[in-house]
Motif scaffolding. Structure first.
Motif, PDB file in Angstrom:
ATOM      1  N   TRP A 867     -11.770 -13.779 -11.011  1.00  0.00           N
ATOM      2  CA  TRP A 867     -10.477 -13.546 -11.665  1.00  0.00           C
ATOM      3  C   TRP A 867     -10.274 -12.062 -11.957  1.00  0.00           C
ATOM      4  N   LEU A 868     -11.344 -11.373 -12.280  1.00  0.00           N
ATOM      5  CA  LEU A 868     -11.236  -9.946 -12.576  1.00  0.00           C
ATOM      6  C   LEU A 868     -10.885  -9.167 -11.318  1.00  0.00           C
ATOM      7  N   LEU A 869     -11.508  -9.526 -10.200  1.00  0.00           N
ATOM      8  CA  LEU A 869     -11.195  -8.854  -8.941  1.00  0.00           C
ATOM      9  C   LEU A 869      -9.738  -9.117  -8.538  1.00  0.00           C
ATOM     10  N   ALA A 870      -9.300 -10.347  -8.723  1.00  0.00           N
ATOM     11  CA  ALA A 870      -7.913 -10.683  -8.385  1.00  0.00           C
ATOM     12  C   ALA A 870      -6.936  -9.923  -9.276  1.00  0.00           C
ATOM     13  N   ALA A 871      -7.262  -9.846 -10.598  1.00  0.00           N
ATOM     14  CA  ALA A 871      -6.387  -9.128 -11.525  1.00  0.00           C
ATOM     15  C   ALA A 871      -6.303  -7.651 -11.167  1.00  0.00           C
ATOM     16  N   GLY A 872      -7.451  -7.060 -10.827  1.00  0.00           N
ATOM     17  CA  GLY A 872      -7.433  -5.659 -10.409  1.00  0.00           C
ATOM     18  C   GLY A 872      -6.613  -5.455  -9.146  1.00  0.00           C
ATOM     19  N   GLY A 873      -6.704  -6.370  -8.199  1.00  0.00           N
ATOM     20  CA  GLY A 873      -5.916  -6.274  -6.965  1.00  0.00           C
ATOM     21  C   GLY A 873      -4.427  -6.353  -7.247  1.00  0.00           C
ATOM     22  N   ILE A 874      -4.033  -7.243  -8.180  1.00  0.00           N
ATOM     23  CA  ILE A 874      -2.611  -7.361  -8.535  1.00  0.00           C
ATOM     24  C   ILE A 874      -2.116  -6.057  -9.160  1.00  0.00           C
ATOM     25  N   GLY A 875      -2.964  -5.444 -10.023  1.00  0.00           N
ATOM     26  CA  GLY A 875      -2.582  -4.177 -10.633  1.00  0.00           C
ATOM     27  C   GLY A 875      -2.360  -3.078  -9.598  1.00  0.00           C
ATOM     28  N   LEU A 876      -3.202  -3.042  -8.566  1.00  0.00           N
ATOM     29  CA  LEU A 876      -3.041  -2.033  -7.510  1.00  0.00           C
ATOM     30  C   LEU A 876      -1.785  -2.294  -6.678  1.00  0.00           C
ATOM     31  N   VAL A 877      -1.493  -3.571  -6.438  1.00  0.00           N
ATOM     32  CA  VAL A 877      -0.258  -3.902  -5.710  1.00  0.00           C
ATOM     33  C   VAL A 877       0.960  -3.477  -6.528  1.00  0.00           C
ATOM     34  N   TRP A 878       0.925  -3.723  -7.832  1.00  0.00           N
ATOM     35  CA  TRP A 878       2.012  -3.317  -8.731  1.00  0.00           C
ATOM     36  C   TRP A 878       2.191  -1.808  -8.708  1.00  0.00           C
ATOM     37  N   MET A 879       1.075  -1.090  -8.729  1.00  0.00           N
ATOM     38  CA  MET A 879       1.154   0.369  -8.693  1.00  0.00           C
ATOM     39  C   MET A 879       1.712   0.867  -7.358  1.00  0.00           C
ATOM     40  N   SER A 880       1.348   0.199  -6.295  1.00  0.00           N
ATOM     41  CA  SER A 880       1.885   0.587  -4.978  1.00  0.00           C
ATOM     42  C   SER A 880       3.396   0.376  -4.937  1.00  0.00           C
ATOM     43  N   GLY A 881       3.862  -0.712  -5.531  1.00  0.00           N
ATOM     44  CA  GLY A 881       5.301  -0.945  -5.571  1.00  0.00           C
ATOM     45  C   GLY A 881       6.021   0.128  -6.365  1.00  0.00           C
ATOM     46  N   ILE A 882       5.413   0.563  -7.481  1.00  0.00           N
ATOM     47  CA  ILE A 882       6.023   1.639  -8.274  1.00  0.00           C
ATOM     48  C   ILE A 882       6.086   2.930  -7.486  1.00  0.00           C
ATOM     49  N   SER A 883       5.094   3.149  -6.631  1.00  0.00           N
ATOM     50  CA  SER A 883       5.055   4.399  -5.870  1.00  0.00           C
ATOM     51  C   SER A 883       5.979   4.381  -4.651  1.00  0.00           C
ATOM     52  N   TYR A 884       6.100   3.217  -3.975  1.00  0.00           N
ATOM     53  CA  TYR A 884       6.789   3.206  -2.679  1.00  0.00           C
ATOM     54  C   TYR A 884       8.127   2.463  -2.667  1.00  0.00           C
ATOM     55  N   TRP A 885       8.399   1.599  -3.614  1.00  0.00           N
ATOM     56  CA  TRP A 885       9.641   0.805  -3.591  1.00  0.00           C
ATOM     57  C   TRP A 885      10.734   1.612  -4.274  1.00  0.00           C
ATOM     58  N   PRO A 886      11.810   1.916  -3.575  1.00  0.00           N
ATOM     59  CA  PRO A 886      12.866   2.778  -4.136  1.00  0.00           C
ATOM     60  C   PRO A 886      13.426   2.280  -5.466  1.00  0.00           C
ATOM     61  N   LEU A 887      13.594   0.960  -5.594  1.00  0.00           N
ATOM     62  CA  LEU A 887      14.147   0.435  -6.838  1.00  0.00           C
ATOM     63  C   LEU A 887      13.243   0.793  -8.024  1.00  0.00           C
ATOM     64  N   LEU A 888      11.936   0.583  -7.859  1.00  0.00           N
ATOM     65  CA  LEU A 888      11.000   0.908  -8.935  1.00  0.00           C
ATOM     66  C   LEU A 888      10.838   2.416  -9.089  1.00  0.00           C
ATOM     67  N   GLN A 889      10.975   3.140  -7.987  1.00  0.00           N
ATOM     68  CA  GLN A 889      10.925   4.612  -8.091  1.00  0.00           C
ATOM     69  C   GLN A 889      12.020   5.121  -9.022  1.00  0.00           C
ATOM     70  N   ASN A 890      13.197   4.533  -8.921  1.00  0.00           N
ATOM     71  CA  ASN A 890      14.309   4.966  -9.777  1.00  0.00           C
ATOM     72  C   ASN A 890      14.057   4.599 -11.242  1.00  0.00           C
ATOM     73  N   VAL A 891      13.425   3.466 -11.463  1.00  0.00           N
ATOM     74  CA  VAL A 891      13.154   3.041 -12.842  1.00  0.00           C
ATOM     75  C   VAL A 891      12.096   3.921 -13.485  1.00  0.00           C
ATOM     76  N   PHE A 892      11.028   4.237 -12.731  1.00  0.00           N
ATOM     77  CA  PHE A 892       9.885   4.950 -13.305  1.00  0.00           C
ATOM     78  C   PHE A 892       9.842   6.437 -12.952  1.00  0.00           C
ATOM     79  N   ASN A 893      10.842   6.893 -12.159  1.00  0.00           N
ATOM     80  CA  ASN A 893      10.918   8.312 -11.768  1.00  0.00           C
ATOM     81  C   ASN A 893       9.673   8.740 -10.991  1.00  0.00           C
ATOM     82  N   THR A 894       9.198   7.867 -10.094  1.00  0.00           N
ATOM     83  CA  THR A 894       7.982   8.126  -9.329  1.00  0.00           C
ATOM     84  C   THR A 894       8.319   8.515  -7.895  1.00  0.00           C
TER      85      THR A 894
END
Length: 938
Positions: A867-894
């Motif tokens: 479960w810990l490995l899965a949770a860490g993987g989800i966190g990295l996917v979330w971070m990737s979305g913040i970095s590369y998805w334009p919608l989230l880029q606009n929200v977080f200024n990334t």
């Protein structure tokens, strides 16, 4: 002479006198005077008189507990200090947005995000904790719904709530008693007072005046909530509703405050400290930024961002869900926890005050020894299931045949997957089971020797006798107290031969009786005699008897309890038996289960407790020897619990009867029995044992201790992340950088989007093998101990240094002066994205190392918590979305970051894991050296 009618003021749910006072007076009167004392007659009340009393004194029911409205319970979720700080921060941020010129949408986003966090936490807390107390309703549920009453000289069935003082009620076997009553006619009636006294033994009752002892021991009184086991009776109601003994227990339960758990105190303390630190640091940085030329509103928003960085927004939700995981684990082990915080409190338990009947024992009388023909025979098997055997059964069959024929109880086989149970007296049930184990068929024996007469048991003779016909004439079977029965015997059956009962043989029988009694066994004797006709008088039936044998029985301990008690002792938990039973019986059971481990335990009765003041009681409890509290009342139990709490002990109390409810509610942890317990006990407790076994308590303590350790793990995880977020902000402030290296919205994204799931996975770690070999932690031990704070600063400091390094490396590498950076600058957006991604990656590796205190995580197994490995993987996917998805880029200024940047962040992220592994290696080495040195000294 009849007592005047104004001697006793009618009571009821609103009566002016207590049932206790009424019972003390009523019990002393002859049956004929009871009617006039209660202003009634043998014909019962008239309908008009009953209606008048019902209107005046209220119905025969207990007042319902007042519960706060649902909206109030929900609103209470917003009074937590973390919630208050965040609400204020959200309001001020929204105000700052209205004052900005031009207005920054990011400020409004921050205000909305903080408010959303508060609402989310409150919703989770409300959903997890919504469990209104319904103790009064449970008490009311135990009162029977209907009863048979004489009104206008006519026997009627009425709702129990309509009973009033002076009503004449008719009772028979199987009825539940609807109010406190004084017997005026009694025909071999026995009652089970377990709901009041906690002890399930059937006791005889009669109608003669009774002068001595507390009202609960009055032999001519019956009490609300108890059950008629055998016989018939007529009784007059002298107390209803709140004035009954049941009502008195209700008032004790309602008055007992619900104790806060150690974790509640520690979380409140932690919230105050964190809130204070956030305000102090935010104020300091606001004071630093303002003179540096930043405008007031911008400096204020910056300070609020720092406060948000320090407040662990996801902690309340993480804590609630982590405790809920513990609840589910306990439920799988037959322990139902009704309040989340009770899970952790179990782990800090230092004293367990346990009931005897039903918790340590089976609550089923069982014959274990039969003495006949000068030889002791062992009986195997427990409970009412006729499975087991008697060693060498032939010599004991005569004694068990007589005992079985002289019994009115019936064994009822299981239905729908249930258990065998007894209809009637439990002692007689045990005799029937023993007879079956000896190979006797009761139906066949009754067919061969049908009963033609009976002289019921009474408390004066302490005997019961029956007359039977057979092929060879008539004979009597007698059972009862050994001493009384032996006095009526002139012969003894010795190995099948009837010989004269000499003084030496009498002394031998009494010696065996005393030996069985000192083992805590209840002993009955059986005898028989031949008769010349079917209807002799009682004195003839019960004289000139031939003694057949002694039967020793007990309520056997549960087989798993001894190991559970030993586990509690290893864990440093003191186990104290608190029971309403006789001291000899209590000590015998306590020795069998391991509560008593020494030759001379301290045995204290309720009478002695009455003589002790608080200082003397504290001194008694301060001793660490074996302690048994016997013949105690609900008030005694509460007083003992309070005394232990004065000594700063964390007290768990077990119980099953209504008499246990006040102590269950007042204890730090109230543990009720789910299978055999009463509704009021289950409602007053915070934990219910679905299997009624003390062993489930030991299992729950083990899980509770692991929950506390897991809470510490995710506290280190969450607060090390906060330091990693705060470090770059402070560094940028003193370096003169005009913007923040990580925004408040990004911090919320980390705290709620990347940190919550790994924190929950840490909270799901399994208990360590040696968790029950450690002493209980002190009530004063803080969540933020020196070791915890040291680990937070160690891991968070490394993370903060890495965050500062990656931010200034990227900013300085651009060659752009600090003063030229704006929020829209591409380099700045990349830099803050790198900081956020670096924190997310390093937190993944920190979560791995936090799984163990000293052992290497590689030895524990990187894959052992998927479960810990899965949770860490989800966190990295979330971070990737913040970095590369334009919608989230606009929200977080990334902004997008390169593959090489990810590689650098991965290397930096491993540093906390490597450093902590080095720390663990150093700890293991020092511990090993100390062990070798201590071994050498020995």
């Amino acid at each position: 002479m009849a007592a005047p009618t104004d001697v006793l003021t009618p009571g009821g749910s609103g009566g002016e006198t207590s049932g206790d006072a009424d019972g003390l007076a009523i019990r002393t009167l002859p049956p004929t005077d009871v009617y006039s004392a209660l202003d009634t007659s043998p014909r019962g009340l008239t309908t008009e008189a009953a209606d008048t009393r019902l209107r005046r004194f209220g119905s025969n029911e207990l007042p319902r507990a007042a519960h706060p409205a649902m909206w109030r319970q929900l609103a209470a979720q917003f009074t937590d200090l973390f919630a208050v700080v965040l609400l204020v921060a959200s309001a001020i941020t929204a105000l700052a947005y209205t004052l900005q010129e031009p207005r920054d949408p990011g400020t409004l986003q921050l205000a909305v995000a903080i408010l959303a966090v508060v609402v989310l936490n409150a919703s989770i807390g409300f959903a997890q904790e919504y469990s209104a107390e319904r103790t009064a309703e449970s008490l009311q549920a135990m009162v029977p719904h209907t009863c048979r009453v004489l009104r206008d000289a006519v026997l009627r069935e009425l709702p129990a709530r309509e009973l009033v003082r002076g009503d004449v009620v008719i009772l028979e076997a199987g009825d539940a008693v609807s109010a406190d009553c004084r017997l005026v006619e009694a025909h071999d009636i026995t009652v089970n007072n377990a709901a009041i006294t906690g002890e399930s033994d059937a006791v005889g009752r009669g109608h003669e005046p009774d002068q001595q002892g507390p009202v609960l021991e009055a032999r001519n009184c019956l009490f609300m909530g108890t059950d008629v086991v055998a016989g018939t009776a007529k009784a007059v109601v002298f107390a209803t509703g709140r004035s009954t003994e049941f009502g008195r227990i209700f008032q004790l339960t309602a008055a007992a405050p619900r104790q806060k758990t150690p974790l509640q105190h520690q979380v409140a303390s932690m919230a105050r400290r964190v809130a204070g630190a956030a305000l102090a640091v935010g104020s300091l940085l606001f004071a630093v930024r303002l003179p540096a030329g930043q405008d007031l509103v911008s400096a204020f928003v910056f300070a609020l961002g720092v406060m948000v960085a320090l407040v662990p927004e996801g902690l309340p939700a993480t804590l609630s869900v982590s405790l809920a995981i513990g609840v589910r684990r306990m439920a799988r082990r037959h322990a139902l926890v009704k309040q989340l915080l009770a899970v952790e409190a179990l782990g800090s338990t230092t004293v367990v005050c346990t009931d005897k009947t039903g918790t340590l024992t089976q609550a089923e009388m069982t014959v274990v020894q039969v003495w006949a023909g000068g030889v002791m025979h062992t009986v195997s098997g427990v409970g009412y299931e006729p499975a087991g055997e008697v060693t060498d059964p032939e010599p004991v069959r005569a004694a068990l045949r007589a005992a079985a024929l002289c019994s009115n109880a019936r064994l009822v086989p299981p239905s729908d997957g249930g258990r065998w149970h007894v209809l009637g007296d439990t002692t007689e049930g045990a005799l029937l089971v023993a007879a079956a184990k000896a190979g006797l068929d009761r139906a066949a024996e009754e067919a061969a020797a049908p009963r033609v007469g009976e002289h019921p048991f009474d408390s004066v003779r302490k005997l019961m006798s029956t007359v039977h016909s057979g092929d060879h004439g008539y004979h009597a079977c007698v059972k009862g107290a050994p001493q009384e029965l032996l006095e009526r015997c002139t012969a003894i059956d010795r190995q099948g031969e009837v010989i004269a009962l000499t003084d030496a043989l009498r002394a031998e029988v009494m010696t065996v009786n005393d030996e069985l009694a000192t083992q805590g066994l209840r002993v009955l004797a059986a005898a028989r005699r031949e008769l010349s006709g079917p209807h002799p008088d009682r004195d003839t039936v019960e004289s000139g008897l031939t003694f057949l044998g002694l039967v020793g029985m007990l309520d056997p301990p549960r087989p798993e309890v001894r190991e559970a008690v030993a586990a509690c002792h290893r864990a440093g938990i003191r186990v104290v038996m608190v029971t309403g039973d006789h001291p000899l019986t209590a000590e015998a059971v306590a020795r069998r289960v391991g509560i008593v481990r020494h030759s001379a335990p301290t045995v204290v009765t309720g009478a002695r407790l009455n003589e002790l003041d608080d200082d003397a009681l504290d001194g008694l409890l301060a001793g660490q020897g074996d302690l048994l509290l016997c013949r105690v009342s609900p008030e005694h139990k509460m007083r003992v619990v309070t005394a232990f709490q004065r000594r700063l002990e964390v007290v768990a109390v077990t119980g099953d009867g209504a008499n246990d409810a006040p102590a269950l509610k007042h204890a730090d942890i109230g543990v009720a029995m789910g299978a055999s317990g009463t509704d009021v006990a289950r409602e007053a407790a915070v934990m219910v044992l679905l299997d009624d076994s003390f062993a489930s308590i030991a299992t729950a303590v083990r899980l509770g201790r692991s929950v506390y350790q897991n809470i510490r793990k995710f506290l280190v995880y969450v607060f090390s992340s906060n330091i990693g977020e705060l470090g770059p902000i402070i560094a940028a402030t003193f370096a003169g950088f005009p913007l923040v290296p990580i925004s408040a919205v990004q911090i919320l994204a980390i705290d709620l989007g990347s940190d919550v799931l790994p924190a929950l996975a840490l909270g799901a770690e399994r208990p360590e093998d040696d968790v029950m070999d450690r002493p209980p932690r002190s009530r004063h031990e803080r969540l933020f101990s020196a070791a915890v704070m040291g680990r937070i600063l160690f891991l968070g400091g490394i993370q903060a240094l890495c965050g500062c390094a990656v931010f200034f490396w990227h900013v300085n590498g651009s060659g752009i002066p600090f003063s030229h950076f704006t929020e829209d600058n591409a380099v700045y957006r990349e830099a803050i994205t790198l900081v956020q991604a670096g924190i997310v990656i390093s937190q993944f590796f920190i979560a791995l190392t936090l799984r163990t205190e000293r052992e290497s995580v590689f030895r524990a197994g990187l894959l052992s918590n998927p479960w810990l490995l899965a949770a860490g993987g989800i966190g990295l996917v979330w971070m990737s979305g913040i970095s590369y998805w334009p919608l989230l880029q606009n929200v977080f200024n990334t902004a997008p970051i390169a593959v090489t940047d990810w590689a650098v962040l991965a290397v930096l992220g491993v540093l906390p894991l490597a450093a902590d592994e080095a720390r663990k290696w150093s700890l293991r080495r020092r511990h090993s050296s100390r062990t070798v040195e201590q071994g050498g000294k020995r």
